[in-house]
Scaffold this motif. Structure first.
Motif, short mmCIF file in Angstrom:
data_model
loop_
_atom_site.label_atom_id
_atom_site.label_comp_id
_atom_site.label_asym_id
_atom_site.label_seq_id
_atom_site.Cartn_x
_atom_site.Cartn_y
_atom_site.Cartn_z
N UNK A 38 0.78 -1.00 -0.08
CA UNK A 38 -0.47 -0.59 -0.01
C UNK A 38 0.97 1.35 -0.16
N UNK A 39 1.67 1.12 0.94
CA UNK A 39 2.71 2.91 0.83
C UNK A 39 2.65 2.62 -0.67
N UNK A 40 3.74 1.85 -1.03
CA UNK A 40 4.26 1.97 -2.57
C UNK A 40 3.39 2.50 -3.46
N UNK A 41 2.49 2.06 -3.71
CA UNK A 41 1.03 2.44 -4.44
C UNK A 41 0.43 3.71 -3.72
N UNK A 42 0.36 3.83 -2.59
CA UNK A 42 -0.36 5.31 -1.97
C UNK A 42 0.30 6.97 -2.40
N UNK A 43 1.93 6.16 -2.97
CA UNK A 43 2.73 7.38 -4.00
C UNK A 43 2.54 7.67 -5.05
N UNK A 44 1.79 7.09 -6.10
CA UNK A 44 1.92 7.04 -7.27
C UNK A 44 0.27 7.89 -7.54
N UNK A 45 -0.84 7.43 -6.54
CA UNK A 45 -2.65 8.38 -6.10
C UNK A 45 -1.73 9.58 -7.01
N UNK A 46 -3.26 10.20 -8.34
CA UNK A 46 -3.22 11.42 -8.53
C UNK A 46 -2.33 11.53 -9.50
N UNK A 47 -0.63 10.75 -9.93
CA UNK A 47 -0.78 10.52 -11.17
C UNK A 47 -0.95 10.05 -12.39
N UNK A 48 -1.07 10.22 -13.58
CA UNK A 48 -2.27 9.45 -15.09
C UNK A 48 -1.61 8.13 -14.53
N UNK A 51 1.72 6.61 -15.30
CA UNK A 51 2.27 7.02 -14.87
C UNK A 51 2.98 6.87 -13.54
N UNK A 52 1.63 6.76 -13.08
CA UNK A 52 1.20 5.43 -11.96
C UNK A 52 2.07 3.97 -11.99
N UNK A 53 1.30 3.39 -12.66
CA UNK A 53 1.91 1.96 -13.19
C UNK A 53 2.87 1.61 -12.95
N UNK A 54 3.47 2.87 -13.97
CA UNK A 54 5.37 2.86 -14.07
C UNK A 54 6.43 3.13 -13.35
N UNK A 55 5.50 4.15 -12.49
CA UNK A 55 6.28 4.43 -11.01
C UNK A 55 6.37 2.81 -9.65
N UNK A 56 5.59 2.33 -10.03
CA UNK A 56 5.12 1.21 -9.35
C UNK A 56 5.97 -0.08 -9.40
N UNK A 57 5.85 -0.39 -11.05
CA UNK A 57 7.70 -1.26 -11.84
C UNK A 57 7.70 -1.01 -12.95
N UNK A 64 4.87 -4.92 -21.79
CA UNK A 64 4.10 -5.49 -20.40
C UNK A 64 3.32 -3.82 -19.13
N UNK A 65 3.81 -2.72 -19.20
CA UNK A 65 3.43 -1.99 -19.32
C UNK A 65 1.90 -1.35 -19.12
N UNK A 66 1.86 -1.89 -20.60
CA UNK A 66 0.44 -1.64 -21.15
C UNK A 66 -0.85 -3.14 -20.77
N UNK A 67 0.12 -4.32 -20.37
CA UNK A 67 -1.03 -4.98 -19.80
C UNK A 67 -1.05 -4.79 -18.35
N UNK A 68 -0.68 -4.58 -17.27
CA UNK A 68 -0.31 -4.43 -16.10
C UNK A 68 -1.73 -2.72 -15.85
#
Length: 224
Positions: A38-48, A51-57, A64-68
């Motif tokens: 959750x701590x990793x995810x919460x840092x990205x909320x608010x980004x598109x 961008x958020x999913x790329x920041x997480x992984x 792979x990003x498109x599938x994520x």
């Protein structure tokens, strides 16, 4: 000139903390990744979303990003098709209606896509509350100032009469870049300390404290 309050959605008006984390975990499992915290995810909320999913992984290839991303969207789509509606924080509706009655212009600036904005605008009475809505699909996402600049233009406001209300550093960096006031809330994704570090002039711990901060801002506009 009437003051303009521009609100973020996730973590500010709508309590999406659990669902966003669940959606990210489901998306990660779909592509064989470890469950993000959750701590990793919460840092990205608010980004598109991309961008958020790329920041997480950050190590994913573009396919792979498109599938994520697709996994995240599929999770939300299934929930909405099952009739789920993310709850508003208690008291939000009353606060928004009180601001509208007091002469504020209201707008939304969110990292959600247009579909997400439309779902929220379908809430009872919301179409009458907000002058304009702006999201990551309209152009550069947070913390780029484009959304907030567009909101000011759509509402006939200027930086001196505009306050951005959000729960993340992405909101506040956008506000600072646009020249508006950044007002934090302490019930969403980022801590008060993280928000202050990003430029928030104040972080309200509850809605009465937020209303008091907005009253002070409006009084300052009238006195100017």
């Amino acid at each position: 000139m009437k003051p303009l309050a521009v609100f973020d959605i996730d973590g500010t008006l709508v309590d999406s903390r659990v669902l966003i984390h669940e959606a990210t975990v489901a998306a990660a499992r779909r592509v064989g990744l470890a469950d993000p915290s959750y701590d990793v995810v919460r840092q990205t909320v608010g980004l598109s979303l991309h961008e958020a999913m790329r920041a997480i992984q950050p190590g994913l290839t573009d396919p792979e990003l498109a599938e994520f991303v697709a996994g995240f969207q599929a999770f939300f789509r299934a929930r909405y098709e099952a009739g789920h509606e993310e709850p508003l924080y208690a008291g939000v509706e009353d606060t928004l209606r009180r601001l509208k009655r007091d002469g504020w212009r209201l707008a939304l600036a969110t990292g959600q896509n247009r579909r997400g904005v439309a779902r929220n605008m379908a809430r009872a009475g919301w179409a009458d509350l907000f002058v304009s809505t702006h999201c990551a699909e309209d152009g550069p996402g947070k913390p780029d100032p484009a959304m907030l600049i567009a909101a000011m233009a759509a509402c006939g406001a200027c930086t001196a009469t505009t306050i951005m209300i959000g729960d993340t550093g992405h909101d506040h960096r956008m506000a600072v870049a646009a020249g508006a006031v950044a007002q934090g809330v302490g019930w969403g994704f980022h801590t008060a300390q993280e928000q202050i570090a990003a430029g928030a002039v104040h972080v309200a711990l509850d809605l009465p404290e937020l209303e008091a901060a907005l009253d002070r801002f409006a009084a300052g506009q009238r006195a100017a």
